[in-house]
Enzyme design. Structure first.
Site, PDB file in Angstrom:
ATOM      1  N   LYS A  56       0.853  -1.238   0.017  1.00  0.00           N
ATOM      2  CA  LYS A  56       0.167  -0.075   0.007  1.00  0.00           C
ATOM      3  C   LYS A  56       0.768   1.194  -0.096  1.00  0.00           C
ATOM      4  CE  LYS A  56      -3.632  -1.412   3.026  1.00  0.00           C
ATOM      5  NZ  LYS A  56      -3.817  -1.058   4.433  1.00  0.00           N
ATOM      6  N   GLY A 113      10.956  -6.249   8.649  1.00  0.00           N
ATOM      7  CA  GLY A 113       9.768  -6.880   8.128  1.00  0.00           C
ATOM      8  C   GLY A 113       9.838  -7.760   7.038  1.00  0.00           C
ATOM      9  N   GLY A 125       8.685  -1.753  11.838  1.00  0.00           N
ATOM     10  CA  GLY A 125       7.860  -0.405  12.478  1.00  0.00           C
ATOM     11  C   GLY A 125       8.969   0.616  12.805  1.00  0.00           C
TER      12      GLY A 125
HETATM   13  P1  AMP Z   1       4.616  -4.120   3.034  1.00  0.00           P
HETATM   14  O1  AMP Z   1       4.357  -4.634   4.476  1.00  0.00           O
HETATM   15  O2  AMP Z   1       3.575  -2.782   3.022  1.00  0.00           O
HETATM   16  O3  AMP Z   1       6.056  -3.981   2.865  1.00  0.00           O
HETATM   17  O4  AMP Z   1       3.726  -4.939   2.029  1.00  0.00           O
HETATM   18  C1  AMP Z   1       4.128  -6.165   1.857  1.00  0.00           C
HETATM   19  C2  AMP Z   1       3.194  -7.012   0.939  1.00  0.00           C
HETATM   20  O5  AMP Z   1       3.067  -6.587  -0.203  1.00  0.00           O
HETATM   21  C3  AMP Z   1       3.624  -8.275   0.999  1.00  0.00           C
HETATM   22  O6  AMP Z   1       2.936  -9.469   1.597  1.00  0.00           O
HETATM   23  C4  AMP Z   1       3.582  -8.572  -0.643  1.00  0.00           C
HETATM   24  O7  AMP Z   1       2.841  -9.756  -0.969  1.00  0.00           O
HETATM   25  C5  AMP Z   1       2.630  -7.461  -0.884  1.00  0.00           C
HETATM   26  N1  AMP Z   1       2.716  -7.111  -2.482  1.00  0.00           N
HETATM   27  C6  AMP Z   1       3.903  -6.790  -3.134  1.00  0.00           C
HETATM   28  N2  AMP Z   1       3.246  -6.499  -4.466  1.00  0.00           N
HETATM   29  C7  AMP Z   1       1.946  -6.668  -4.429  1.00  0.00           C
HETATM   30  C8  AMP Z   1       1.170  -6.515  -5.626  1.00  0.00           C
HETATM   31  N3  AMP Z   1       1.637  -6.272  -6.875  1.00  0.00           N
HETATM   32  N4  AMP Z   1      -0.142  -6.602  -5.510  1.00  0.00           N
HETATM   33  C9  AMP Z   1      -0.655  -7.156  -4.076  1.00  0.00           C
HETATM   34  N5  AMP Z   1       0.364  -7.189  -2.953  1.00  0.00           N
HETATM   35  C10 AMP Z   1       1.636  -7.161  -3.163  1.00  0.00           C
END
Ligand code: AMP
Length: 401
Positions: free
Chosen positions: A205, A358, A381
């Site tokens: 996100k 993370g 975090g």
């Molecule tokens: P974050 O915790 O914000 O670093 O998000 C990590 C997560 O983003 C991981 O679990 C990935 O599976 C997900 N992610 C990465 N690329 C995509 C994508 N194109 N669509 C959906 N989820 C994604």
């Protein structure tokens, strides 16, 4: 003083005369435990340099940590007792244990330590006062030691009793080796990176990363954006992202950031596309701005990986935070693997490569690349908040050098 400079100027515990003194150390022993056994001891290992140095210097070492999120007071599944056994194995000496982190037993055991001996306190979060940063609770913890050391970078973004409140009762409040290593690598990124400095951000996100993007944009030479968050940046340009993850309420902001960073932000040219996240499903490659309805961009495509690689090749400093695809599921792990391998190559060539904790740390572990980066942060975090430019309470509480 800006946070990054202030963070580099904290007192180190190895400058103190700790011989014969009771040193109260906040560590991060928040490890996974399965059936009374520690199933991943990485965090314990990360604390060893500080603990071993204190032992060698003849300190009386009192360790405190949280484990998990016990909500209703003491519960055996959240006990630190299994950690005591593992730690004793690593140290090759017995570790004393107090079944409550405050109170008469803990105080008597702390007082009874001889130089070079170690006491581990039971889970701090068995007392709700820990997370409330309660003054009385902080005072009771403080009674256990004469010098305070914080080595738990991963908890430094929380103003809890053991990371913040307790510190006010000590004249000397020093950082441990792990804390210092984190502050050195993360602090240098923000204050004085060797250039070119390239950041690569990914993850699901945009909303989680906005503050990081805003803080980094003026500091980086290039900002590569991958993962799910890239599609909000593509969509705001009026392009088709199909059923890819999209945050409509962040479109405007994404547009503003793109404008601000027009010479720096690089989006993935193409994407690996499929109708859903399923192992070994057939994938297609599409330009990231022409993804058909019903299909999702789930990883960066080959052209994007190549282009990101060419930009990374020139970098002297790289920050990587967030996987560029759904790395947990093959074949959507390919792009993240390529980025990880490129960073490993750069590290070998002498670049500074820093990985935010993370999911990105988990991705490095999955691809066997954990020891091929200059630094992998132990705090998800905490690293993120640091990169956002926020003052971390656990860092602010430490004495200046
Ligand atoms: P974050 O915790 O914000 O670093 O998000 C990590 C997560 O983003 C991981 O679990 C990935 O599976 C997900 N992610 C990465 N690329 C995509 C994508 N194109 N669509 C959906 N989820 C994604």
């Amino acid at each position: 003083m800006p946070i990054e400079t202030a963070a580099l100027n904290k007192l180190s515990f190895d400058r103190l005369d700790v011989r014969g003194k009771r040193v109260l150390v906040r560590v991060d022993f928040n490890v996974p435990v399965e059936g009374n056994q520690v199933s991943d001891a990485t965090r314990i290992k990360e604390s060893l340099p500080t603990i071993q140095k204190l032992i060698r210097d003849g300190a009386k070492v009192i360790l405190m940590s949280h484990l998990g999120r016990p909500r209703k007071g003491p519960a055996p599944e959240f006990s630190l007792a299994p950690v005591r056994n593992k730690l004793a194995d690593f140290l090759g000496q017995p570790v004393e244990f107090a079944a409550d982190c405050i109170g008469p037993e803990a105080e008597a055991k702390a007082q009874g330590l001889k130089p070079g001996e170690v006491l581990l306190l039971e889970n701090l979060r068995f007392h709700p006062e820990e997370e409330k940063n309660d003054l009385e609770f902080s005072k009771k913890l403080a009674r256990l030691g004469e010098i305070y050391v914080n080595d738990a970078f991963g908890s430094a973004h929380r103003a809890h009793a053991s990371t913040a409140g307790v510190a006010q009762f000590f004249e000397k409040r020093a950082g441990g080796y792990l804390m210092q290593k984190e502050l050195k690598f993360l602090g240098q990124l923000l204050s004085d990176p060797e250039r070119p400095f390239v950041a690569i951000l990914g993850g699901a996100k945009v909303s989680d990363k906005i503050a990081v993007i805003e803080n980094l944009l003026p500091k980086v030479d290039k900002l590569l954006i991958g993962g799910g968050m890239a599609y909000t940046f593509v969509a705001v340009q009026g392009k088709k992202v199909g059923a890819s993850i999209l945050e409509p309420e962040r479109l405007e902001l994404a547009g503003t950031l793109l404008q601000k960073g027009k010479d720096k932000i690089v989006l993935p040219e193409d994407s690996m596309v499929a109708p859903e996240v399923k192992p070994d499903i057939t994938v297609q490659i599409y330009p990231s701005d022409e993804i058909p309805d019903g299909l999702k961009g789930l990883d960066i495509g080959p052209k994007a990986a190549e282009n990101f690689g060419l930009i990374l090749d020139k970098a002297k400093t790289v920050l990587w935070n967030g996987p560029v695809g759904v790395f947990e599921v093959s074949p959507f792990d390919a792009g993240t693997k390529k980025i990880g391998q490129k960073l490993a190559e750069l590290t070998a060539r002498g670049a500074i490569t820093v990985v935010g904790g993370g999911d990105t740390a988990a991705a490095c572990a999955r691809f066997g690349l954990s020891d091929k980066m200059s630094h992998i942060s132990t705090g998800g975090g905490a690293a993120l908040e640091f990169l956002e430019g926020k003052t971390l309470p656990g860092v602010a509480a430490l004495s200046d050098a």
